[in-house]
Enzyme design. Sequence first.
Site, mmCIF file in Angstrom:
data_model
loop_
_atom_site.group_PDB
_atom_site.id
_atom_site.type_symbol
_atom_site.label_atom_id
_atom_site.label_comp_id
_atom_site.label_asym_id
_atom_site.label_seq_id
_atom_site.Cartn_x
_atom_site.Cartn_y
_atom_site.Cartn_z
ATOM 1 N N ASP A 72 0.865 -1.166 0.000
ATOM 2 C CA ASP A 72 0.000 0.000 0.000
ATOM 3 C C ASP A 72 0.913 1.231 0.000
ATOM 4 O O ASP A 72 2.095 1.130 0.349
ATOM 5 C CB ASP A 72 -0.884 -0.025 1.249
ATOM 6 C CG ASP A 72 -1.727 1.218 1.392
ATOM 7 O OD1 ASP A 72 -2.462 1.551 0.451
ATOM 8 O OD2 ASP A 72 -1.638 1.861 2.456
ATOM 9 N N ASP A 83 -0.178 5.120 0.842
ATOM 10 C CA ASP A 83 -0.440 6.108 1.895
ATOM 11 C C ASP A 83 -0.488 5.448 3.270
ATOM 12 O O ASP A 83 -1.295 4.543 3.495
ATOM 13 C CB ASP A 83 -1.770 6.812 1.634
ATOM 14 C CG ASP A 83 -1.782 7.548 0.303
ATOM 15 O OD1 ASP A 83 -1.624 8.769 0.313
ATOM 16 O OD2 ASP A 83 -1.951 6.884 -0.739
ATOM 17 N N ASP A 121 -1.718 -0.856 6.000
ATOM 18 C CA ASP A 121 -1.864 -0.135 7.266
ATOM 19 C C ASP A 121 -3.318 0.008 7.694
ATOM 20 O O ASP A 121 -3.631 0.891 8.504
ATOM 21 C CB ASP A 121 -1.253 1.270 7.145
ATOM 22 C CG ASP A 121 -2.101 2.203 6.281
ATOM 23 O OD1 ASP A 121 -2.328 3.358 6.694
ATOM 24 O OD2 ASP A 121 -2.555 1.772 5.206
#
Length: 223
Positions: A7, A9, A169
Amino acid sequence: MRTVIFDLDGTLADTSGDLLVAANHCFRQMGHGDVLVHGQDAAVALRGGRMMLTHGLKRLGAYDEETVNAYYPVLLDAYAQAIDTHTTFYPGALQAVEALKAAGYGVGICTNKPEALAELLMTRLGARALFGSLVGADTLPVRKPDPAPLREAARRAGGHPDHCILVGDSDTDRNTARAAGVPSILVTFGPSGDDMAALQPEALLHHFDDLPAIVAELVSAAV
């Protein structure tokens, strides 16, 4: 080839500062001034543009879906104009990517950021060439947590989609990996880090220095 897909961001980079600036640009245009707060609202920022607009308008008691839809393109344009002013990679991120490549893994990115913005950001940060693939929110007709973007990122990075690992995240990343039937590693150093253990990923990552060893352990366990 096995692949490790990241991922963007909140995983590879802290993009929250530039995202919040873009959102506050919208709120100023609405006549509200700055509504979102750097640091305090970092977790909201990392959930994307629509979430920032929604959260800010609800804070004002002025939420309206039509307003979110109207200002989302304004936010994206403002963000594109200053996409890398405050953004930085998390410590050790690029070194971990290099180490994985040296160990024979393909690496790629699967993000819910629009593809063009993700490409622009990674190019501006000088790191796009490190990754064999980049699949964004609009690359395919579906986005995470649908597993198709993850599987496509693995294929484009030179690997088989059944033999990838997703580093993320959020619950979105955890659910994406689960839907694809592959392991997830969730980082604990982002603004929502304390919540990651409850999602029960295959592994938690406290610092990128540990990533190559965690990946090797997960791969060994799967053999």
